[in-house]
Design an enzyme around this catalytic site. Sequence first.
Site, PDB file in Angstrom:
ATOM      1  N   CYS A  14      34.001  61.835  93.821  1.00  0.00           N
ATOM      2  CA  CYS A  14      34.881  62.735  93.124  1.00  0.00           C
ATOM      3  C   CYS A  14      36.493  62.223  93.620  1.00  0.00           C
ATOM      4  O   CYS A  14      37.359  62.563  92.750  1.00  0.00           O
ATOM      5  CB  CYS A  14      34.623  64.204  93.636  1.00  0.00           C
TER       6      CYS A  14
ATOM      7  N   HIS B 168      41.290  67.770  91.621  1.00  0.00           N
ATOM      8  CA  HIS B 168      39.876  67.705  91.510  1.00  0.00           C
ATOM      9  C   HIS B 168      39.268  68.961  90.989  1.00  0.00           C
ATOM     10  O   HIS B 168      39.432  70.291  91.709  1.00  0.00           O
ATOM     11  CB  HIS B 168      39.289  67.114  92.551  1.00  0.00           C
TER      12      HIS B 168
ATOM     13  N   ASN C 152      31.977  69.832  87.216  1.00  0.00           N
ATOM     14  CA  ASN C 152      32.620  69.171  88.013  1.00  0.00           C
ATOM     15  C   ASN C 152      32.258  67.712  87.538  1.00  0.00           C
ATOM     16  O   ASN C 152      31.176  67.319  87.505  1.00  0.00           O
ATOM     17  CB  ASN C 152      32.271  69.262  89.633  1.00  0.00           C
TER      18      ASN C 152
HETATM   19  C1  LIG Z   1      27.847  75.433  95.871  1.00  0.00           C
HETATM   20  C2  LIG Z   1      28.558  76.718  95.797  1.00  0.00           C
HETATM   21  C3  LIG Z   1      29.124  77.174  94.707  1.00  0.00           C
HETATM   22  C4  LIG Z   1      27.646  77.919  96.444  1.00  0.00           C
HETATM   23  O1  LIG Z   1      28.263  79.015  96.578  1.00  0.00           O
HETATM   24  P1  LIG Z   1      28.056  79.704  97.987  1.00  0.00           P
HETATM   25  O2  LIG Z   1      29.039  81.022  97.874  1.00  0.00           O
HETATM   26  O3  LIG Z   1      28.613  78.903  98.992  1.00  0.00           O
HETATM   27  O4  LIG Z   1      26.788  80.296  97.858  1.00  0.00           O
HETATM   28  P2  LIG Z   1      25.563  79.916  99.168  1.00  0.00           P
HETATM   29  O5  LIG Z   1      25.381  78.502  99.130  1.00  0.00           O
HETATM   30  O6  LIG Z   1      25.991  80.627 100.452  1.00  0.00           O
HETATM   31  O7  LIG Z   1      24.434  80.545  98.396  1.00  0.00           O
HETATM   32  C5  LIG Z   1      24.264  81.838  98.136  1.00  0.00           C
HETATM   33  C6  LIG Z   1      23.106  82.272  97.688  1.00  0.00           C
HETATM   34  O8  LIG Z   1      22.952  82.093  96.126  1.00  0.00           O
HETATM   35  C7  LIG Z   1      21.797  81.149  95.801  1.00  0.00           C
HETATM   36  N1  LIG Z   1      22.268  80.206  94.843  1.00  0.00           N
HETATM   37  C8  LIG Z   1      22.545  78.911  95.065  1.00  0.00           C
HETATM   38  N2  LIG Z   1      22.706  78.393  93.856  1.00  0.00           N
HETATM   39  C9  LIG Z   1      22.494  79.485  92.759  1.00  0.00           C
HETATM   40  C10 LIG Z   1      22.575  79.316  91.335  1.00  0.00           C
HETATM   41  N3  LIG Z   1      22.788  78.497  90.594  1.00  0.00           N
HETATM   42  N4  LIG Z   1      22.335  80.777  91.072  1.00  0.00           N
HETATM   43  C11 LIG Z   1      22.045  81.628  91.783  1.00  0.00           C
HETATM   44  N5  LIG Z   1      21.895  81.615  92.957  1.00  0.00           N
HETATM   45  C12 LIG Z   1      22.064  80.426  93.597  1.00  0.00           C
HETATM   46  C13 LIG Z   1      21.622  80.402  97.304  1.00  0.00           C
HETATM   47  O9  LIG Z   1      20.077  79.898  97.146  1.00  0.00           O
HETATM   48  C14 LIG Z   1      22.097  81.584  98.229  1.00  0.00           C
HETATM   49  O10 LIG Z   1      20.719  82.320  98.130  1.00  0.00           O
HETATM   50  P3  LIG Z   1      20.143  82.915  99.771  1.00  0.00           P
HETATM   51  O11 LIG Z   1      21.410  83.670 100.362  1.00  0.00           O
HETATM   52  O12 LIG Z   1      19.010  83.955  99.252  1.00  0.00           O
HETATM   53  O13 LIG Z   1      19.820  81.662 100.547  1.00  0.00           O
HETATM   54  C15 LIG Z   1      29.646  76.487  96.775  1.00  0.00           C
HETATM   55  O14 LIG Z   1      29.183  76.319  98.397  1.00  0.00           O
HETATM   56  C16 LIG Z   1      30.746  75.378  96.455  1.00  0.00           C
HETATM   57  O15 LIG Z   1      31.017  75.272  95.400  1.00  0.00           O
HETATM   58  N6  LIG Z   1      30.714  74.298  97.604  1.00  0.00           N
HETATM   59  C17 LIG Z   1      31.555  73.285  97.253  1.00  0.00           C
HETATM   60  C18 LIG Z   1      30.862  72.373  96.409  1.00  0.00           C
HETATM   61  C19 LIG Z   1      31.560  71.332  95.730  1.00  0.00           C
HETATM   62  O16 LIG Z   1      32.884  71.411  95.480  1.00  0.00           O
HETATM   63  N7  LIG Z   1      31.109  70.304  95.541  1.00  0.00           N
HETATM   64  C20 LIG Z   1      31.594  69.052  95.192  1.00  0.00           C
HETATM   65  C21 LIG Z   1      32.758  68.533  95.832  1.00  0.00           C
HETATM   66  S1  LIG Z   1      33.216  66.880  95.040  1.00  0.00           S
END
Ligand SMILES: CC(C)(COP(=O)(O)OP(=O)(O)OC[C@H]1O[C@@H](n2cnc3c(N)ncnc32)[C@H](O)[C@@H]1OP(=O)(O)O)[C@@H](O)C(=O)NCCC(=O)NCCS
Length: 323
Positions: A113, A250, A280
């Site tokens: 990214c 980004h 993304n």
């Molecule tokens: C991926 C992201 C959106 C997840 O959000 P979050 O608030 O951290 O959520 P968590 O990972 O803690 O997950 C919370 C719950 O939602 C669930 N969940 C994950 N994806 C889901 C989806 N698409 N729909 C519904 N629920 C989902 C998880 O399983 C988890 O359930 P649990 O509590 O029963 O285990 C977030 O962590 C994020 O954006 N991270 C950075 C990713 C990024 O920028 N990557 C690219 C970098 S270049």
Amino acid sequence: MIRSVVRGIGSALPRRIMKNADFEGMVETSDEWIAQRTGIRQRHIAADDETTASLGEAAARAALANAGLTPDDIDLIVLATSTPNNTFPATAVEIQNRLGMRHGFAFDMQAVCSGFVYAVTTADLYIKGGLAKRVLVIGSETFSRILDWSDRSTCVLFGDGAGALVLEAEEGQGTIADRGVLAASLRSDGTHKDKLYVDGGPSTTGTVGHLKMEGREVFKHAVGMITDVIEDVFAQTGVSADTLDWFVPHQANKRIIDASAKKLGIAEDKAVVTVHLHGNTSAASVPLALSTAVADGRIKKGDLVMLEAMGGGFTWGAVLLRW
Ligand SMILES: CC(C)(COP(=O)(O)OP(=O)(O)OC[C@H]1O[C@@H](n2cnc3c(N)ncnc32)[C@H](O)[C@@H]1OP(=O)(O)O)[C@@H](O)C(=O)NCCC(=O)NCCS
């Protein structure tokens, strides 16, 4: 002092738009969850005939038209991508061929990214080093091809697309009043590999593999890494959050963008946000956001613009330029 000045910009997106609601029958998720956690509302997904090379070519042609130039005027193509058409040759060389360019040289850069920020910095050094006068810098990705479509924690986050800039050598005064690339700060740290990677490759599994991510872990590191490199660019140049005109981050997650801007004291209305439209798109996200803000008249000639990205590796970086 030689500066690398933006002469043109362009972008390209696959025809098909996939809305959050379209995932609802595929994996256990909802429009509300995706929008609330990430800010994403839709993304473009490439059809079989749309590839990293074809999208990159379309973005390059748009940037050339915007600059009033032709492929004959270009010396070098730097393509930022993690989803090349083939393991080799470089997709940049394929784009060179598609453009009908029979001179100069082209290569791919792989910083996931952060690829576009790395590519702009690299192009700037080729221009300053005298190896090229005009460079096409492209970010093009088809992440839809490396997603595990049964993994709701990753498949909802990414999209496909491309953006391109034409950079040209111009004599400047050596001050931050110059147009062009003014400063950059690049970083990487391989200890974080397991937090965001693709579980395949030619030298390991012999397969392309799928994207794997510990989202929460990536989130935890993102804001600190982004703000570190921007603060380094501020320190190098004397520019501050107040004197900046535009912040073009980004586009991974609206919450990361908001938290980074807040920590840096960058006003909310200076941040260009397109994550709701594109998801993304990895190395294409910064030039797609730039392209959007130029097309709608926000970014104008002479504006001070901070680009920033963070991605797998981890890699991260920032570039300050005057439009
Ligand atoms: C991926 C992201 C959106 C997840 O959000 P979050 O608030 O951290 O959520 P968590 O990972 O803690 O997950 C919370 C719950 O939602 C669930 N969940 C994950 N994806 C889901 C989806 N698409 N729909 C519904 N629920 C989902 C998880 O399983 C988890 O359930 P649990 O509590 O029963 O285990 C977030 O962590 C994020 O954006 N991270 C950075 C990713 C990024 O920028 N990557 C690219 C970098 S270049």
